[in-house]
Design a protein around this motif. Structure first.
Motif, PDB file in Angstrom:
ATOM      1  N   ALA A 130       5.959 -10.194  10.071  1.00  0.00           N
ATOM      2  CA  ALA A 130       6.382 -10.342  11.380  1.00  0.00           C
ATOM      3  C   ALA A 130       6.307 -11.628  12.139  1.00  0.00           C
ATOM      4  O   ALA A 130       5.935 -11.882  13.008  1.00  0.00           O
ATOM      5  CB  ALA A 130       5.501  -9.551  12.070  1.00  0.00           C
ATOM      6  N   ALA A 131       7.099 -12.557  11.462  1.00  0.00           N
ATOM      7  CA  ALA A 131       6.923 -14.076  11.556  1.00  0.00           C
ATOM      8  C   ALA A 131       7.430 -14.282  13.147  1.00  0.00           C
ATOM      9  O   ALA A 131       6.933 -15.188  13.796  1.00  0.00           O
ATOM     10  CB  ALA A 131       7.706 -14.876  10.706  1.00  0.00           C
ATOM     11  N   VAL A 132       8.757 -13.819  13.504  1.00  0.00           N
ATOM     12  CA  VAL A 132       9.111 -14.147  14.800  1.00  0.00           C
ATOM     13  C   VAL A 132       9.789 -13.016  15.442  1.00  0.00           C
ATOM     14  O   VAL A 132      10.545 -12.233  15.104  1.00  0.00           O
ATOM     15  CB  VAL A 132      10.626 -15.038  14.472  1.00  0.00           C
ATOM     16  CG1 VAL A 132      11.075 -15.595  15.857  1.00  0.00           C
ATOM     17  CG2 VAL A 132      10.334 -16.250  13.558  1.00  0.00           C
ATOM     18  N   TRP A 133       8.959 -12.768  16.729  1.00  0.00           N
ATOM     19  CA  TRP A 133       9.071 -11.736  17.393  1.00  0.00           C
ATOM     20  C   TRP A 133       9.128 -11.859  18.961  1.00  0.00           C
ATOM     21  O   TRP A 133       8.488 -12.930  19.257  1.00  0.00           O
ATOM     22  CB  TRP A 133       8.050 -10.590  17.240  1.00  0.00           C
ATOM     23  CG  TRP A 133       8.099  -9.751  15.881  1.00  0.00           C
ATOM     24  CD1 TRP A 133       8.748 -10.241  14.818  1.00  0.00           C
ATOM     25  CD2 TRP A 133       7.729  -8.387  15.830  1.00  0.00           C
ATOM     26  NE1 TRP A 133       8.494  -9.070  14.117  1.00  0.00           N
ATOM     27  CE2 TRP A 133       7.884  -8.066  14.325  1.00  0.00           C
ATOM     28  CE3 TRP A 133       7.048  -7.378  16.572  1.00  0.00           C
ATOM     29  CZ2 TRP A 133       7.498  -6.829  13.940  1.00  0.00           C
ATOM     30  CZ3 TRP A 133       6.546  -6.369  16.239  1.00  0.00           C
ATOM     31  CH2 TRP A 133       7.075  -5.907  14.763  1.00  0.00           C
ATOM     32  N   TYR A 134       9.895 -11.316  19.674  1.00  0.00           N
ATOM     33  CA  TYR A 134       9.852 -11.515  21.138  1.00  0.00           C
ATOM     34  C   TYR A 134      10.238 -13.106  21.481  1.00  0.00           C
ATOM     35  O   TYR A 134       9.459 -13.368  22.561  1.00  0.00           O
ATOM     36  CB  TYR A 134       8.568 -11.097  21.699  1.00  0.00           C
ATOM     37  CG  TYR A 134       8.248  -9.675  21.247  1.00  0.00           C
ATOM     38  CD1 TYR A 134       8.806  -8.435  21.981  1.00  0.00           C
ATOM     39  CD2 TYR A 134       7.084  -9.382  20.602  1.00  0.00           C
ATOM     40  CE1 TYR A 134       8.546  -6.961  21.532  1.00  0.00           C
ATOM     41  CE2 TYR A 134       6.555  -8.093  20.207  1.00  0.00           C
ATOM     42  CZ  TYR A 134       7.472  -7.018  20.660  1.00  0.00           C
ATOM     43  OH  TYR A 134       6.903  -5.742  20.251  1.00  0.00           O
ATOM     44  N   SER A 135      11.186 -13.561  20.792  1.00  0.00           N
ATOM     45  CA  SER A 135      11.430 -14.892  21.195  1.00  0.00           C
ATOM     46  C   SER A 135      12.951 -15.020  21.864  1.00  0.00           C
ATOM     47  O   SER A 135      13.892 -14.326  21.208  1.00  0.00           O
ATOM     48  CB  SER A 135      11.027 -15.808  19.914  1.00  0.00           C
ATOM     49  OG  SER A 135       9.655 -15.912  19.540  1.00  0.00           O
ATOM     50  N   ASP A 136      13.274 -16.376  22.268  1.00  0.00           N
ATOM     51  CA  ASP A 136      14.306 -16.671  22.741  1.00  0.00           C
ATOM     52  C   ASP A 136      14.912 -17.824  22.288  1.00  0.00           C
ATOM     53  O   ASP A 136      14.222 -18.980  22.297  1.00  0.00           O
ATOM     54  CB  ASP A 136      14.322 -16.651  24.373  1.00  0.00           C
ATOM     55  CG  ASP A 136      15.771 -16.976  24.979  1.00  0.00           C
ATOM     56  OD1 ASP A 136      16.616 -16.734  24.355  1.00  0.00           O
ATOM     57  OD2 ASP A 136      15.822 -16.714  26.483  1.00  0.00           O
ATOM     58  N   ARG A 137      16.102 -18.002  22.032  1.00  0.00           N
ATOM     59  CA  ARG A 137      16.778 -19.467  21.496  1.00  0.00           C
ATOM     60  C   ARG A 137      15.906 -19.672  20.085  1.00  0.00           C
ATOM     61  O   ARG A 137      15.290 -20.998  19.991  1.00  0.00           O
ATOM     62  CB  ARG A 137      16.543 -20.433  22.530  1.00  0.00           C
ATOM     63  CG  ARG A 137      17.657 -20.110  23.694  1.00  0.00           C
ATOM     64  CD  ARG A 137      17.586 -21.083  24.620  1.00  0.00           C
ATOM     65  NE  ARG A 137      16.377 -21.466  25.440  1.00  0.00           N
ATOM     66  CZ  ARG A 137      15.359 -22.249  25.316  1.00  0.00           C
ATOM     67  NH1 ARG A 137      15.493 -23.196  24.602  1.00  0.00           N
ATOM     68  NH2 ARG A 137      14.071 -22.271  25.822  1.00  0.00           N
ATOM     69  N   VAL A 138      16.179 -19.139  19.141  1.00  0.00           N
ATOM     70  CA  VAL A 138      15.737 -19.174  17.781  1.00  0.00           C
ATOM     71  C   VAL A 138      16.814 -19.778  16.969  1.00  0.00           C
ATOM     72  O   VAL A 138      17.704 -19.105  16.540  1.00  0.00           O
ATOM     73  CB  VAL A 138      15.087 -17.998  17.111  1.00  0.00           C
ATOM     74  CG1 VAL A 138      14.512 -18.353  15.761  1.00  0.00           C
ATOM     75  CG2 VAL A 138      13.963 -17.371  18.057  1.00  0.00           C
ATOM     76  N   SER A 139      16.800 -20.895  16.178  1.00  0.00           N
ATOM     77  CA  SER A 139      17.589 -21.363  15.131  1.00  0.00           C
ATOM     78  C   SER A 139      16.920 -21.837  13.867  1.00  0.00           C
ATOM     79  O   SER A 139      15.868 -22.257  13.899  1.00  0.00           O
ATOM     80  CB  SER A 139      18.026 -22.933  15.659  1.00  0.00           C
ATOM     81  OG  SER A 139      18.908 -23.630  14.689  1.00  0.00           O
ATOM     82  N   ILE A 140      17.454 -20.948  12.684  1.00  0.00           N
ATOM     83  CA  ILE A 140      16.745 -21.117  11.607  1.00  0.00           C
ATOM     84  C   ILE A 140      18.055 -21.573  10.634  1.00  0.00           C
ATOM     85  O   ILE A 140      19.067 -21.036  10.269  1.00  0.00           O
ATOM     86  CB  ILE A 140      16.350 -19.874  11.060  1.00  0.00           C
ATOM     87  CG1 ILE A 140      15.270 -19.126  12.189  1.00  0.00           C
ATOM     88  CG2 ILE A 140      15.959 -19.768   9.821  1.00  0.00           C
ATOM     89  CD1 ILE A 140      14.836 -17.875  11.854  1.00  0.00           C
ATOM     90  N   ASN A 141      17.796 -22.575   9.671  1.00  0.00           N
ATOM     91  CA  ASN A 141      18.644 -23.556   9.024  1.00  0.00           C
ATOM     92  C   ASN A 141      18.199 -23.683   7.696  1.00  0.00           C
ATOM     93  O   ASN A 141      16.844 -24.468   7.555  1.00  0.00           O
ATOM     94  CB  ASN A 141      18.987 -24.759   9.794  1.00  0.00           C
ATOM     95  CG  ASN A 141      20.266 -25.251   9.017  1.00  0.00           C
ATOM     96  OD1 ASN A 141      20.843 -24.869   7.973  1.00  0.00           O
ATOM     97  ND2 ASN A 141      20.731 -26.423   9.460  1.00  0.00           N
ATOM     98  N   ASN A 142      18.763 -23.285   6.512  1.00  0.00           N
ATOM     99  CA  ASN A 142      18.550 -23.657   5.046  1.00  0.00           C
ATOM    100  C   ASN A 142      16.732 -23.292   4.748  1.00  0.00           C
ATOM    101  O   ASN A 142      16.022 -23.925   4.438  1.00  0.00           O
ATOM    102  CB  ASN A 142      18.485 -25.238   5.041  1.00  0.00           C
ATOM    103  CG  ASN A 142      18.390 -25.703   3.518  1.00  0.00           C
ATOM    104  OD1 ASN A 142      19.253 -24.797   2.545  1.00  0.00           O
ATOM    105  ND2 ASN A 142      17.950 -26.644   3.281  1.00  0.00           N
ATOM    106  N   CYS A 143      16.313 -22.358   5.286  1.00  0.00           N
ATOM    107  CA  CYS A 143      15.191 -21.541   4.888  1.00  0.00           C
ATOM    108  C   CYS A 143      15.353 -20.832   3.617  1.00  0.00           C
ATOM    109  O   CYS A 143      16.310 -20.034   3.526  1.00  0.00           O
ATOM    110  CB  CYS A 143      14.418 -20.754   6.204  1.00  0.00           C
ATOM    111  SG  CYS A 143      14.438 -22.125   7.419  1.00  0.00           S
ATOM    112  N   THR A 144      13.860 -20.421   3.223  1.00  0.00           N
ATOM    113  CA  THR A 144      13.664 -19.240   2.137  1.00  0.00           C
ATOM    114  C   THR A 144      12.614 -18.361   2.909  1.00  0.00           C
ATOM    115  O   THR A 144      11.672 -18.985   3.281  1.00  0.00           O
ATOM    116  CB  THR A 144      13.160 -19.838   1.212  1.00  0.00           C
ATOM    117  OG1 THR A 144      13.973 -20.820   0.345  1.00  0.00           O
ATOM    118  CG2 THR A 144      13.037 -18.676   0.109  1.00  0.00           C
ATOM    119  N   ILE A 145      13.213 -17.086   3.039  1.00  0.00           N
ATOM    120  CA  ILE A 145      12.305 -16.175   3.687  1.00  0.00           C
ATOM    121  C   ILE A 145      12.068 -14.940   2.844  1.00  0.00           C
ATOM    122  O   ILE A 145      12.774 -14.296   2.461  1.00  0.00           O
ATOM    123  CB  ILE A 145      13.061 -15.770   5.125  1.00  0.00           C
ATOM    124  CG1 ILE A 145      13.187 -16.926   6.015  1.00  0.00           C
ATOM    125  CG2 ILE A 145      12.251 -14.803   5.596  1.00  0.00           C
ATOM    126  CD1 ILE A 145      14.239 -16.418   7.147  1.00  0.00           C
TER     127      ILE A 145
END
Length: 292
Positions: free
Chosen positions: A80-95
């Motif tokens: 549950a890494a990213v919850w209840y957030s605004d303006r989230v940019s994720i680039n070239n990640c391994t999840i």
């Protein structure tokens, strides 16, 4: 490791552990850091940039506004890494973490690889580009979505979605687009059984559809220049305006509209309550015409 935290700071090669070590901070830049065991490392933060970092702790990015994540790895322990957030940019990640992204808005994913359960639930204003995802129930109950060049493996995707545009995608997913509204798909490959059941305003343009019993119980289904490969028992109880290239194995009990295909191997109309005058089925190669 205990670190003194202040706003407007750069942190390189640091280790963060424990409960909420960076609570209510803002304007921070992290490079090559480890977020290890603990909970809620970056909670209630604003304008955070995280580059080349690794995450193990639970719930690291909750209730944040303005988060840029690049070249990072989220490991399986990082639930549950990213919850209840605004303006989230994720680039070239391994999840590889489950329940990544929930109840968030203005989310952009680029060049990212995701493998985990329950991804992007209850989100809105989502953009996804050049990304591969292995997950069941992708984007469950999300809306306002634009996607280009997505490769998806995982069932029950795009269920209860609203206002979605997909381009140049490959989806291998059973029960895709169930109960969706206002979805348009261009130049894509849609593989899996029971595509688009109970959808409203689903439009497919230049697509290839593969799998049994697609597009049943659909309301206002539109198809243009599509192919249906090994698709059978199509369109039951749907109203449609469809133009199909090539052969459809079988069509069963559509209720309203028009279907044009080069060839239909079998047409099944076995529900006596359906008014056949409301549906026109044209198969020019066979000179097969049903309806008025």
């Amino acid at each position: 490791m205990k670190t003194s935290i202040s706003n407007d700071s750069l942190y390189e090669n640091q280790i963060f552990k424990g409960e909420r070590p960076l609570f209510k901070t803002k304007n921070l830049f992290f490079s090559n850091c480890d977020f290890q065991e603990g909970e809620s490392a970056l909670k209630e933060c604003m304008d955070i940039s995280v580059n080349r970092c690794r995450f193990w702790g639970k719930y690291p990015l909750w209730h944040n506004r303005g988060v840029k994540i690049k070249d990072c790895a989220f490991n399986e322990e990082c639930r549950a890494a990213v919850w209840y957030s605004d303006r989230v940019s994720i680039n070239n990640c391994t999840i590889n973490a489950p329940k990544f992204l929930r109840d968030s808005k203005a989310v952009c994913l680029r060049n990212t690889r995701i493998n985990g359960a329950e991804i992007l639930w209850h989100c809105k204003d989502v953009n996804i580009f050049d990304t591969s995802i292995d997950s069941d129930y992708l984007l469950y109950f999300s809306r306002n979505i634009e996607i280009k060049n997505l490769t998806l493996t995982g069932n029950y995707s795009f269920q209860n979605n609203e206002n979605v545009v997909l381009k140049n995608c490959k989806l291998d997913s059973k029960d895709t687009f169930w109960n969706s509204k206002n979805v348009t798909v261009y130049d894509s490959e849609l593989k899996g059984a029971y595509l688009g059941w109970y959808s409203k305003n689903l439009t497919l343009i230049d697509c290839v559809i593969m799998g049994t019993q697609p597009l049943c119980y659909a309301e206002n289904l539109v198809m243009r220049n599509c192919m249906m490969v090994d698709a059978d028992l199509c369109f039951e109880y749907s109203d449609l305006d469809a133009e199909i290239i090539g052969t459809i194995n079988s069509v069963k009990n559509p209720v309203k509209g028009k279907l044009v295909a080069e060839k239909i191997n079998k047409i099944i109309l076995d529900d006596p309550e359906i008014d056949e005058s409301n549906i026109k089925i044209l198969s020019p190669i066979e000179s097969s015409i049903k309806g008025g």
